[in-house]
Design an enzyme around this catalytic site. Structure first.
Site, short mmCIF file in Angstrom:
data_model
loop_
_atom_site.label_atom_id
_atom_site.label_comp_id
_atom_site.label_asym_id
_atom_site.label_seq_id
_atom_site.Cartn_x
_atom_site.Cartn_y
_atom_site.Cartn_z
N LYS A 22 0.84 -1.21 0.00
CA LYS A 22 0.00 0.00 0.00
C LYS A 22 0.88 1.26 0.00
O LYS A 22 2.09 1.18 0.24
CB LYS A 22 -0.90 -0.03 1.23
CG LYS A 22 -1.89 -1.21 1.23
CD LYS A 22 -2.80 -1.14 2.45
CE LYS A 22 -3.83 -2.25 2.43
NZ LYS A 22 -4.79 -2.12 3.55
N ARG A 131 -1.46 -14.36 3.93
CA ARG A 131 -2.19 -13.70 5.02
C ARG A 131 -1.43 -13.89 6.34
O ARG A 131 -1.37 -12.98 7.17
CB ARG A 131 -3.60 -14.28 5.19
CG ARG A 131 -4.59 -13.93 4.11
CD ARG A 131 -5.03 -12.49 4.10
NE ARG A 131 -5.78 -12.04 5.25
CZ ARG A 131 -6.41 -10.88 5.32
NH1 ARG A 131 -6.41 -10.04 4.28
NH2 ARG A 131 -7.05 -10.50 6.40
N THR A 137 -5.61 -7.75 10.20
CA THR A 137 -5.91 -6.39 9.74
C THR A 137 -5.41 -5.29 10.68
O THR A 137 -4.88 -4.28 10.21
CB THR A 137 -7.45 -6.24 9.60
OG1 THR A 137 -7.92 -7.34 8.81
CG2 THR A 137 -7.82 -4.94 8.95
N ARG A 148 2.80 -6.92 9.46
CA ARG A 148 2.10 -5.80 10.10
C ARG A 148 2.54 -5.63 11.55
O ARG A 148 2.66 -4.52 12.06
CB ARG A 148 0.59 -6.02 10.00
CG ARG A 148 0.03 -5.76 8.59
CD ARG A 148 -1.39 -6.29 8.43
NE ARG A 148 -2.03 -5.83 7.20
CZ ARG A 148 -3.17 -6.32 6.73
NH1 ARG A 148 -3.79 -7.30 7.38
NH2 ARG A 148 -3.71 -5.85 5.63
N ASN A 168 -1.88 -0.13 7.27
CA ASN A 168 -1.33 -1.44 7.63
C ASN A 168 -0.48 -2.07 6.51
O ASN A 168 -0.32 -3.28 6.44
CB ASN A 168 -2.45 -2.39 8.07
CG ASN A 168 -3.54 -2.53 7.04
OD1 ASN A 168 -3.41 -2.03 5.93
ND2 ASN A 168 -4.62 -3.21 7.39
N HIS A 171 -1.97 -5.16 1.37
CA HIS A 171 -3.25 -5.82 1.12
C HIS A 171 -2.96 -7.23 0.65
O HIS A 171 -2.03 -7.45 -0.14
CB HIS A 171 -4.04 -5.09 0.02
CG HIS A 171 -5.16 -5.93 -0.51
ND1 HIS A 171 -6.39 -6.01 0.11
CD2 HIS A 171 -5.21 -6.80 -1.56
CE1 HIS A 171 -7.16 -6.86 -0.56
NE2 HIS A 171 -6.47 -7.36 -1.57
P1 ADP Z 1 -7.65 -6.89 5.37
O1 ADP Z 1 -6.85 -5.85 4.62
O2 ADP Z 1 -6.87 -7.45 6.52
O3 ADP Z 1 -8.20 -7.96 4.47
P2 ADP Z 1 -10.34 -5.76 5.46
O4 ADP Z 1 -10.55 -6.41 4.14
O5 ADP Z 1 -11.35 -6.02 6.53
O6 ADP Z 1 -8.90 -6.13 6.04
O7 ADP Z 1 -10.25 -4.17 5.29
C1 ADP Z 1 -9.59 -3.58 4.19
C2 ADP Z 1 -8.69 -2.45 4.67
O8 ADP Z 1 -9.49 -1.40 5.18
C3 ADP Z 1 -7.78 -2.81 5.85
O9 ADP Z 1 -6.58 -3.43 5.43
C4 ADP Z 1 -7.53 -1.46 6.49
O10 ADP Z 1 -6.55 -0.70 5.80
C5 ADP Z 1 -8.88 -0.79 6.30
N1 ADP Z 1 -9.80 -0.98 7.44
C6 ADP Z 1 -10.44 -2.11 7.80
N2 ADP Z 1 -11.23 -1.93 8.86
C7 ADP Z 1 -11.11 -0.62 9.18
C8 ADP Z 1 -11.68 0.22 10.18
N3 ADP Z 1 -12.53 -0.26 11.08
N4 ADP Z 1 -11.32 1.52 10.22
C9 ADP Z 1 -10.45 2.02 9.31
N5 ADP Z 1 -9.88 1.29 8.34
C10 ADP Z 1 -10.20 -0.02 8.26
MG MG Z 2 -9.67 -7.81 3.02
#
Ligand code: ADP
Ligand code: MG
Length: 204
Positions: A22, A131, A137, A148, A168, A171
């Site tokens: 990212k 993952r 996340t 992370r 974070n 992706h």
């Molecule tokens: P991941 O990236 O671990 O698959 P998600 O698909 O749930 O997580 O969310 C996509 C991205 O959105 C996350 O990586 C993070 O950057 C952001 N995100 C997720 N949940 C939140 C939240 N509650 N508040 C702010 N940003 C969030």
């Molecule tokens: Mg996701």
């Protein structure tokens, strides 16, 4: 019987997943470190590029289902509850159905704040392995040793108070359906390369 398509191969060694380093990961010079960790685990890079598409492109990259958007809202709410913060006061609502879309907009802003590095990774259990290497996340909950956990410290509380997405670094597709959609979204068939890593005969 139909042959599996390039996006949907059946052999476990050929499972594919999409990674994006990212904008915060690129700006912090962590592209090489991310790639090193994937390659070290025996996973193979089969496509790679740096790109900076606009918000509509990310709108189509992320899921549009209500359940996914609701989950974003729930993550925010549970973090607020855990730390004794009042979501209604700070975000104007404590309804995850209303918080979710806000978070989704913040994600699009975050993902277009600089270039990203898109990578397709192939290997045994590539989706779960990537993952695992990436970590969960929320950086504040990520174990040391995960990417992370080692390089980020953000939390939903902090991010949502600033009205932004959680930073974070990486992706990674969560499941086969996401991986299929995302690889097709980011790469053409011609951009996916086929070669053998030397370790393949020794490691597995
Ligand atoms: P991941 O990236 O671990 O698959 P998600 O698909 O749930 O997580 O969310 C996509 C991205 O959105 C996350 O990586 C993070 O950057 C952001 N995100 C997720 N949940 C939140 C939240 N509650 N508040 C702010 N940003 C969030
Ligand atoms: Mg996701």
């Amino acid at each position: 019987m139909a042959r599996p398509s390039a996006f949907d191969r059946l052999h476990p060694k050929q499972e594919r997943t999409l990674v994006l380093v990212k904008p915060d990961g690129v700006k912090r010079g962590l592209v090489g470190e991310a790639i090193r960790r994937f390659e070290q685990r025996g996973l193979k890079l089969i496509a790679l590029k740096m790109v900076a598409p606009g918000q509509p492109y990310f709108h189509d990259h992320y899921p549009k289902e209500q359940a996914w958007i609701f989950r974003l809202g729930e993550k925010t709410l549970s973090a607020f509850q855990k730390y004794g913060l009042d979501a209604k006061k700070m975000l104007g609502t404590d309804d995850p159905k209303k918080i979710g879309p806000k978070v989704r907009d913040w994600i699009l802003e975050y993902m277009t704040s600089g270039p990203v590095v898109a990578i397709v990774i192939e290997g045994i259990h590539a989706i779960d392995m990537v993952r695992k290497i990436t970590g969960p996340t929320l950086p504040n909950m990520a174990e040391m040793g995960s990417f992370r956990g080692d390089f980020s410290v953000d939390s939903p509380t902090l991010a949502n108070l600033d009205k932004r997405a959680i930073h974070n670094l990486i992706h990674a597709s969560e499941n086969a359906a996401e991986a299929r959609h995302e690889i097709k979204h980011w790469f053409t068939k011609a951009e996916l390369h086929d070669y053998k890593r030397a370790e393949e005969d020794v490691m597995f």
